[in-house]
Design a protein around this motif. Structure first.
Motif, PDB file in Angstrom:
ATOM      1  N   LEU A 775       0.842  -1.196   0.000  1.00  0.00           N
ATOM      2  CA  LEU A 775       0.000   0.000   0.000  1.00  0.00           C
ATOM      3  C   LEU A 775       0.876   1.245   0.000  1.00  0.00           C
ATOM      4  O   LEU A 775       1.808   1.359   0.817  1.00  0.00           O
ATOM      5  N   ILE A 776       0.583   2.164  -0.927  1.00  0.00           N
ATOM      6  CA  ILE A 776       1.272   3.458  -0.990  1.00  0.00           C
ATOM      7  C   ILE A 776       0.227   4.551  -0.831  1.00  0.00           C
ATOM      8  O   ILE A 776      -0.796   4.558  -1.517  1.00  0.00           O
ATOM      9  N   ILE A 777       0.473   5.487   0.096  1.00  0.00           N
ATOM     10  CA  ILE A 777      -0.437   6.613   0.261  1.00  0.00           C
ATOM     11  C   ILE A 777       0.358   7.917   0.202  1.00  0.00           C
ATOM     12  O   ILE A 777       1.449   8.017   0.748  1.00  0.00           O
ATOM     13  N   GLU A 778      -0.214   8.919  -0.495  1.00  0.00           N
ATOM     14  CA  GLU A 778       0.421  10.228  -0.614  1.00  0.00           C
ATOM     15  C   GLU A 778      -0.682  11.293  -0.749  1.00  0.00           C
ATOM     16  O   GLU A 778      -1.768  11.009  -1.222  1.00  0.00           O
ATOM     17  N   LYS A 779      -0.360  12.541  -0.350  1.00  0.00           N
ATOM     18  CA  LYS A 779      -1.295  13.643  -0.557  1.00  0.00           C
ATOM     19  C   LYS A 779      -0.589  14.819  -1.217  1.00  0.00           C
ATOM     20  O   LYS A 779       0.621  15.020  -1.033  1.00  0.00           O
ATOM     21  N   PHE A 780      -1.328  15.601  -2.004  1.00  0.00           N
ATOM     22  CA  PHE A 780      -0.791  16.714  -2.778  1.00  0.00           C
ATOM     23  C   PHE A 780      -1.723  17.915  -2.653  1.00  0.00           C
ATOM     24  O   PHE A 780      -2.926  17.774  -2.439  1.00  0.00           O
ATOM     25  N   ASP A 781      -1.166  19.091  -2.802  1.00  0.00           N
ATOM     26  CA  ASP A 781      -1.956  20.313  -2.768  1.00  0.00           C
ATOM     27  C   ASP A 781      -2.126  20.862  -4.185  1.00  0.00           C
ATOM     28  O   ASP A 781      -1.212  20.772  -5.024  1.00  0.00           O
ATOM     29  N   ASN A 782      -3.311  21.455  -4.433  1.00  0.00           N
ATOM     30  CA  ASN A 782      -3.598  22.181  -5.681  1.00  0.00           C
ATOM     31  C   ASN A 782      -3.354  21.348  -6.940  1.00  0.00           C
ATOM     32  O   ASN A 782      -2.642  21.750  -7.859  1.00  0.00           O
ATOM     33  N   VAL A 783      -3.949  20.159  -6.993  1.00  0.00           N
ATOM     34  CA  VAL A 783      -3.862  19.322  -8.187  1.00  0.00           C
ATOM     35  C   VAL A 783      -5.272  19.022  -8.675  1.00  0.00           C
ATOM     36  O   VAL A 783      -6.227  19.012  -7.905  1.00  0.00           O
ATOM     37  N   THR A 784      -5.384  18.790  -9.978  1.00  0.00           N
ATOM     38  CA  THR A 784      -6.675  18.441 -10.562  1.00  0.00           C
ATOM     39  C   THR A 784      -6.880  16.924 -10.447  1.00  0.00           C
ATOM     40  O   THR A 784      -5.912  16.170 -10.281  1.00  0.00           O
ATOM     41  N   PRO A 785      -8.130  16.463 -10.557  1.00  0.00           N
ATOM     42  CA  PRO A 785      -8.378  15.017 -10.551  1.00  0.00           C
ATOM     43  C   PRO A 785      -7.600  14.291 -11.642  1.00  0.00           C
ATOM     44  O   PRO A 785      -7.096  13.187 -11.431  1.00  0.00           O
ATOM     45  N   ASP A 786      -7.495  14.942 -12.834  1.00  0.00           N
ATOM     46  CA  ASP A 786      -6.771  14.317 -13.938  1.00  0.00           C
ATOM     47  C   ASP A 786      -5.291  14.170 -13.599  1.00  0.00           C
ATOM     48  O   ASP A 786      -4.673  13.132 -13.859  1.00  0.00           O
TER      49      ASP A 786
END
Length: 883
Positions: A775-786
């Protein structure tokens, strides 16, 4: 007894009551002029204002064969011998004229002498204490006392509502014979079985009931009778149920032919054929009267009937669209009496075809849900589909319980019928609560009282825009007053008026009403009650008094612009019909001084080329300067002449026909130009969809078109200046610029992905492992769904044996979630849809999807860290369940 067709019985009834002095009315619309009802549910509905004293009838005796729709017992259609959605009610009515002494013997005469029913098989019921009706039946008709039954209020007392006109009734019962009996020793009149069949109900409206329940005799007593044609036909034709009469049999035979079944061999298949035959009649008549499929109101009922027909067609094994193939038989069986089925044949076919195709796609989606639920049950080792799931399949996707059971049976799964019935009963209760509007009361108001005294309001506005009149009534805050002073808002009723009241889509006139020393500014003109015109506005000087002689002056410039837009609407309607097809029919309109809006049924966006052709046709008529001629004639003559009648209008015996020479002819009560050249240029501003199968065009004409073209021209000139070249090259330059923009956006996304990947290329690491899957989990700011999906794809390439769960935090802290699993990990038990659903729930959001790809989200990122902290444990638990 002579065997007669349904058509013959209908005509026999109407002629009989014409001989008794009743005026024959053609069936009124299924959509009534009654805010308390969705549909016309009985023959008395169009005459309800007369029974309630809200309007004076033009005659005192009437008779109709009224088309009706009732859907309270829709689930019983096909299961019983008598339940229908659409049916015809034969009725005769007296408005303060004949009463019990006449109608009871007439009813007996019609049934025994004209129809030929055996008198020894007829019974009557009367209200408990209605000695008058009892005596007439026994002494005047000669019915033996033992064949007259006294019943209570639930059976033999009718009321329009909790207060208002009401009275006892008398039902005429026909004994169909022992073969129809339930076999109980107690079987007699009043039994629920089919032996003692009610065929006619005579209602004697002789009382007024007040709020305390007190009954007071009415000064004028009324008669309202109703007899179902289908039921009478079944008795006369010796049919065991209504469906085996000539009113239904041709439709059922065609349905059997289409689905390749033989009627009478399988009760379940017979039931499906009956439902389809009933619903196709109802659907055709609804569409003919202007109802279109929607998600509420009358449109929802239509949509439900169409979908039930399709569902039961599937149950019989027919997978292709088939409803339109039944329409010719419907028209042949009843179209000679109801010409609207023939006149609107194209529209009916188009609506049915589109709705059936749309629902076929919905059925496919329901099948996916069904098999998904079955797979879950099989994985859990369970053998019963929950009742609430079966209900969702029924209510949302249109699966009848029988279809669900059949599909489950193929996989060895049963259905929780008890749970399904519980959910169904809850829905029925909601429907019953909603349908209680059918007993609502139409009550009097200041407007109905004025209409009773003053209507119809004389209207001289076709010939002139000003006239002298007197003030007949003044209304302030819903009450009649004798005068109104400067500064006050009020409504005036005049003895004569040039002001057009809002009607048929045309807005009401504005202008001034002046008396000696007083001015009243008219801000709107309306019809608050049938045939009563009121002028709503404000006294700007002096005081207006009852009886004042006034000058009523319409704003002529505004009226002229309204006329231009109204005639332009007629041209537009005809042009759309010629370009798009004869199925095009008006579904609503607004005509104002500055624009027109025209709603019509069509089932695809109108292309630019089609809109240009419509404009070309309309402009051609403007250039011809063709005469616009208005003629008043009988309604039937107008229809025979080919005049187009609009479904939302209710017409009297005399109608106005507006014709544009050699182009269009419509029934219309609005104001129009004298020649098409007065309209000026007509320009379509916008075309859009506003509902299922309904399109809307907004256009301008006359003075409004010049500012529009000036603004268009200024915008184009500015664009030419900015991009260089000329008007002809402008489109190609804009297209090239948009293409370049798309290329730059794609490159920008690629750079964003590279930047994101360069940051995490070395930092991304699996945070959990179970059953050979990481399992890999990450979060990002200001990105589009695409962009989030693209990042997921890159990570999946590097870690082919991992499940990736990514979060993107956007504006206002909203969270987007994406989960991905490779085919290899799915085989090992990974499920992106289940993972994202559980993690989203941790933060109060929702999510779901397939095992390989899923999406979700939440309104706030406040609980994102907590949810991601729980993700490894959720992942392990889900993987463990797959072992």
């Amino acid at each position: 007894m002579e065997r007669r067709s349904g058509k013959e019985l209908r005509e026999l009834f109407l002629k009989f009551f014409e001989e008794k002095g009743c005026k024959r009315y053609h069936s009124f619309s299924l959509v009534p002029d009654d805010p308390t009802l969705l549909f016309t549910i009985a023959g008395m509905v169009p005459f309800k204002p007369y029974f309630l004293g809200l309007k004076k009838p033009e005659v005192t005796r009437a008779t109709t064969a009224q088309k009706c729709v009732r859907t309270n017992d829709i689930e019983n259609v096909g299961h019983t011998a008598r339940h229908h959605t659409f049916f015809e009610m034969l009725g005769n009515f007296s408005f303060g004229d004949y009463f019990k002494e006449e109608i009871i013997p007439w009813a007996w005469e019609f049934l025994t002498e004209r129809v030929g029913l055996d008198p020894n098989r007829l019974y009557a019921t009367v209200y408990l204490d209605d000695d008058e009706a009892f005596d007439i039946w026994h002494e005047k008709v000669g019915l033996p006392k033992e064949r007259i039954f006294r019943l209570g209020e639930d059976d033999n007392f009718w009321a329009a509502g909790p207060v208002g006109p009401c009275g006892p009734c008398s039902e005429i019962i026909y004994d169909q014979g022992e073969e129809f009996s339930c076999g109980k020793p107690s079987c007699n009149v009043g039994c629920d079985c089919d032996r003692y069949l009610e065929i006619w109900n005579l209602v004697f409206m002789q009382y007024n009931r007040d709020k305390e329940g007190k009954l007071t005799p009415l000064p004028k007593k009324n008669i309202d009778t109703g007899m179902g044609l289908e039921r009478l036909a079944s008795v006369v034709q010796g049919a065991p149920n209504d469906f085996e009469t000539d009113l239904f049999r041709p439709i059922m035979e065609k349905a059997c032919e289409l689905v390749n079944v033989k009627y009478g061999e399988d009760p379940k298949k017979d039931m499906a054929v009956k439902i389809i035959s009933d619903h196709i009649r109802a659907s055709a008549f609804m569409i003919a009267d202007g109802v279109l499929p929607t998600n509420d109101g009358t449109g929802y009922v239509l949509r439900r009937l169409i979908r039930r027909s399709v569902r039961f067609g599937r149950l019989l094994g027919i997978e292709r669209p088939f409803l339109t193939e039944l329409l010719p038989v419907v028209r042949q069986s009843i179209g000679d009496e109801y010409h609207e089925l023939v006149e609107q044949a194209s529209a009916i076919e188009q609506v049915l075809s589109t709705e059936e195709e749309r629902f076929s796609r919905t059925l496919s989606q329901g099948s996916e849900l069904m098999y998904s639920e079955i797979e879950k049950l099989e994985a859990a080792g369970k053998k019963e589909l929950p009742g609430d799931v079966a209900f969702v399949l029924y209510d949302t996707f249109g699966f009848p319980l029988e279809l669900t059971e059949e599909m489950c049976e193929e996989r060895g799964i049963s259905v929780d019928e008890e749970g399904f019935e519980g959910a169904m009963e809850a829905q029925r209760e909601r429907a019953r609560a909603a349908s209680r509007q059918t007993s609502s009361v139409m009550s009097k108001s200041v407007y109905t009282e004025l209409a009773d005294r003053l209507a119809p309001s004389p209207f001289c506005g076709y010939e002139k825009t000003s006239c002298e009149a007197s003030v007949e009534a003044i209304i302030v805050d819903g009450a009649s007053v004798d005068s109104v002073a400067a500064g006050a808002e009020a409504e005036l009723v005049l003895s004569d008026t040039p002001f057009y009241g809002e009607k048929g889509g045309q807005v009401g006139d504005k202008g001034t009403i002046t008396a000696e020393g007083a001015t009243f500014e008219v801000e709107d003109t309306l019809y608050p009650a049938p045939d009563l015109i009121i002028h709503r506005g404000k006294v700007t000087s002096g005081a207006v008094k009852l009886g004042d002689v006034v000058d009523a002056c319409v704003d002529e410039k505004r009226r002229a612009e309204i006329r231009r837009h109204h005639t332009a609407t007629h041209l537009l309607h005809e042009a759309l019909t010629r370009v798009l097809g004869k199925h095009v029919r008006q579904a609503g309109s607004i005509v104002t001084p500055t624009f027109l809006r025209f709603d019509f049924n069509h089932f695809a966006p109108v292309t630019i080329d089609e809109l240009r052709e419509v404009e070309r046709i309309v402009y051609g008529q403007v250039l011809k300067n063709a005469p616009v001629v208005t003629t008043v004639m009988a309604l039937e003559d107008a229809k025979k002449s080919g005049a187009r009648a609009l479904f939302e209008e209710k017409y009297g015996d005399r109608v106005r026909v507006v014709s544009v020479q050699d182009f269009s002819t419509e029934l219309c009560g609005g104001t129009h130009v004298r020649n098409t050249g007065e309209i000026g240029l007509v320009k379509i501003v916008r075309e859009e969809g506003i509902g299922s199968g309904i399109r809307r065009i907004t256009a301008v004409a006359g003075s409004s078109s010049l500012p529009l073209f000036q603004s268009y021209g200024a915008a184009v000139a500015m664009a030419v200046t900015m991009f260089g070249g000329d008007v002809e090259s402008l489109q190609s330059k804009l297209e090239a610029m948009l293409d370049e923009k798309k290329v730059l956006e794609r490159k920008n996304r690629e750079l964003q992905v590279r930047a994101a990947m360069s940051d995490i290329e070395n930092s991304v690491r699996p945070c959990a492992s179970e059953g050979g899957v990481e399992l890999i989990i990450e979060k990002f700011d200001n990105v589009t769904p695409d962009l989030l999906r693209q990042i997921g794809d890159r990570i999946r390439q590097k870690y082919p044996h991992a499940v990736t769960l990514l979060a993107g935090v956007g504006e206002e802290k909203r969270v987007m979630l994406t989960a991905m699993a490779s085919p290899e990990t799915v085989k090992l038990g990974a499920n992106a849809g289940q993972l994202i659903k559980a993690v989203a729930a941790e933060m109060g959001g929702k999510g779901g999807g397939s095992p390989a790809l899923a999406q979700g989200g939440a309104q706030s990122s406040d609980k994102l860290d907590k949810a991601f902290a729980a993700a490894p444990a959720i992942f392990k638990e889900l993987m463990a369940k797959k072992k």
